[in-house]
Write an enzyme that holds these catalytic residues in place. Structure first.
Site, PDB file in Angstrom:
ATOM      1  N   CYS A 106      -1.433   2.610   3.169  1.00 54.57           N
ATOM      2  CA  CYS A 106      -0.194   1.413   2.381  1.00 54.57           C
ATOM      3  C   CYS A 106       0.580   1.236   3.280  1.00 54.57           C
ATOM      4  CB  CYS A 106      -0.346   2.303   0.823  1.00 54.57           C
ATOM      5  SG  CYS A 106       0.069   1.209  -0.282  1.00 54.57           S
ATOM      6  N   ARG A 143      -0.806  -5.785  -9.745  1.00 57.23           N
ATOM      7  CA  ARG A 143      -1.042  -4.998  -8.479  1.00 57.23           C
ATOM      8  C   ARG A 143      -2.397  -4.540  -8.477  1.00 57.23           C
ATOM      9  NH1 ARG A 143       3.519  -3.238  -6.332  1.00 57.23           N
ATOM     10  NH2 ARG A 143       2.591  -1.714  -5.180  1.00 57.23           N
ATOM     11  N   HIS A 209      -4.069   6.799  -1.061  1.00 51.43           N
ATOM     12  CA  HIS A 209      -3.384   7.561  -1.449  1.00 51.43           C
ATOM     13  C   HIS A 209      -3.737   8.654  -1.987  1.00 51.43           C
ATOM     14  CE1 HIS A 209       0.224   5.686  -1.299  1.00 51.43           C
ATOM     15  NE2 HIS A 209       0.085   4.677  -1.986  1.00 51.43           N
TER      16      HIS A 209
HETATM   17  N1  GLN Z   1       4.928  -2.007  -1.196  1.00 49.09           N
HETATM   18  C1  GLN Z   1       3.897  -2.090  -0.610  1.00 49.09           C
HETATM   19  C2  GLN Z   1       2.327  -3.063  -1.279  1.00 49.09           C
HETATM   20  O1  GLN Z   1       2.999  -3.194  -2.465  1.00 49.09           O
HETATM   21  C3  GLN Z   1       3.054  -1.068   0.085  1.00 49.09           C
HETATM   22  C4  GLN Z   1       2.907   0.067  -1.772  1.00 49.09           C
HETATM   23  C5  GLN Z   1       2.611   1.265  -0.943  1.00 49.09           C
HETATM   24  O2  GLN Z   1       2.770   1.943  -0.258  1.00 49.09           O
HETATM   25  N2  GLN Z   1       1.878   1.711  -2.153  1.00 49.09           N
HETATM   26  O3  GLN Z   1       2.203  -3.947  -1.445  1.00 49.09           O
END
Ligand code: GLN
Length: 258
Positions: A106, A143, A209
């Site tokens: 990520c 998101r 993840h």
């Molecule tokens: N900050 C990054 C995003 O939101 C990575 C998020 C994460 O590693 N969970 O895209």
């Protein structure tokens, strides 16, 4: 994995470099380190886990046989990004270019690209070692969150990869054929082109993840194999392990999705 599995006496040793364990470790990413360590030790391979933080010398990267960096939110990413603009970043690029295997999740995956534009439009320069860039379109856009299943496109992985994703950034690969896999359920790199992750030399970048490795032991074993082959310069065939618990975990996620 059952307790009855005994380690086999062989003398391989691996050093796993764990980049920024305090700052880059959301959504249980440390579970990946535990899996790599255990699956190696169950085969009699000695493992040293080296945490590499802001204060750590870049030399720790040079002595690592396998690298791992987890994800984080934008604030932590900015701190780590500053650290990587210095010597440590240069050494990390060299290690990746040399073919030192690594797994980057990520936020870490985003760093290794050319840049990451944050939700508030700050352009954070990346290390530019992975041919990709990432744009976070901002709070008005959803998101990309949920369970995900991908079909890997690389040699050595024959089973779907399952995990959980949560990212605002949309990643675009310069060359789609470098993707880790095709999205079967979920969003992947950008929610549009059905690609997920990247494979560059022996490094893997992904949004999965969860953590990814407990549910995907085939990927864990591939990383260990690549690390041993690179270090010892010989073909490695890891002893098979009983993956029945891991299989159940995968099936539970897959049943929810497919
Ligand atoms: N900050 C990054 C995003 O939101 C990575 C998020 C994460 O590693 N969970 O895209």
């Amino acid at each position: 994995m059952t307790k009855s599995q005994k380690p086999k006496a062989i003398s391989y040793k691996l050093t796993i470099g764990w980049l920024y364990p305090d700052l880059m470790s959301t959504y249980g990413d440390r579970g990946n380190i535990i899996v790599l360590q255990k699956r190696a030790e169950w085969r009699g391979i000695k493992v040293k886990v080296k945490p590499i933080g802001i204060e750590t010398s870049p030399y720790s990267l040079v002595v690592s046989d396998l690298l791992f960096m987890g994800g984080a939110q934008d604030t932590q990413q900015e701190i780590v990004n500053r650290d990587l603009q210095d010597m440590k970043g240069k050494v990390l690029i060299e290690q990746i270019e040399k073919g030192i295997p690594g797994l980057y999740i990520c936020g870490a995956y985003q760093f290794l690209g050319k840049y990451y534009r944050t939700a508030d439009k700050k352009k954070l320069p990346g290390l530019g070692v992975f041919p990709l860039s990432t744009e976070n379109p901002g709070e008005k856009y959803p998101r990309l969150i949920g369970n995900i299943v991908i079909e890997p496109k690389i040699e050595g992985l024959t089973q779907p990869l399952v995990g959980f994703e949560n990212h605002g950034g949309r990643t675009y690969l310069d060359y789609k054929n470098q993707r880790l896999g095709d999205v079967k359920k979920g969003f992947g790199n950008n929610g549009k082109d059905e690609s997920e992750g990247i494979v560059y030399k022996n490094s893997f970048g992904t949004y999965l993840h969860g953590p990814i490795l407990p549910k995907n032991p085939q990927l864990a074993d591939l990383l260990l194999t690549l690390a041993l082959e690179k270090k010892y310069g010989e073909k490695i065939r890891l002893e098979p392990l009983d993956n029945s618990i891991e299989k159940k975990a995968r099936e539970t996620v897959m049943k929810k999705l497919i």
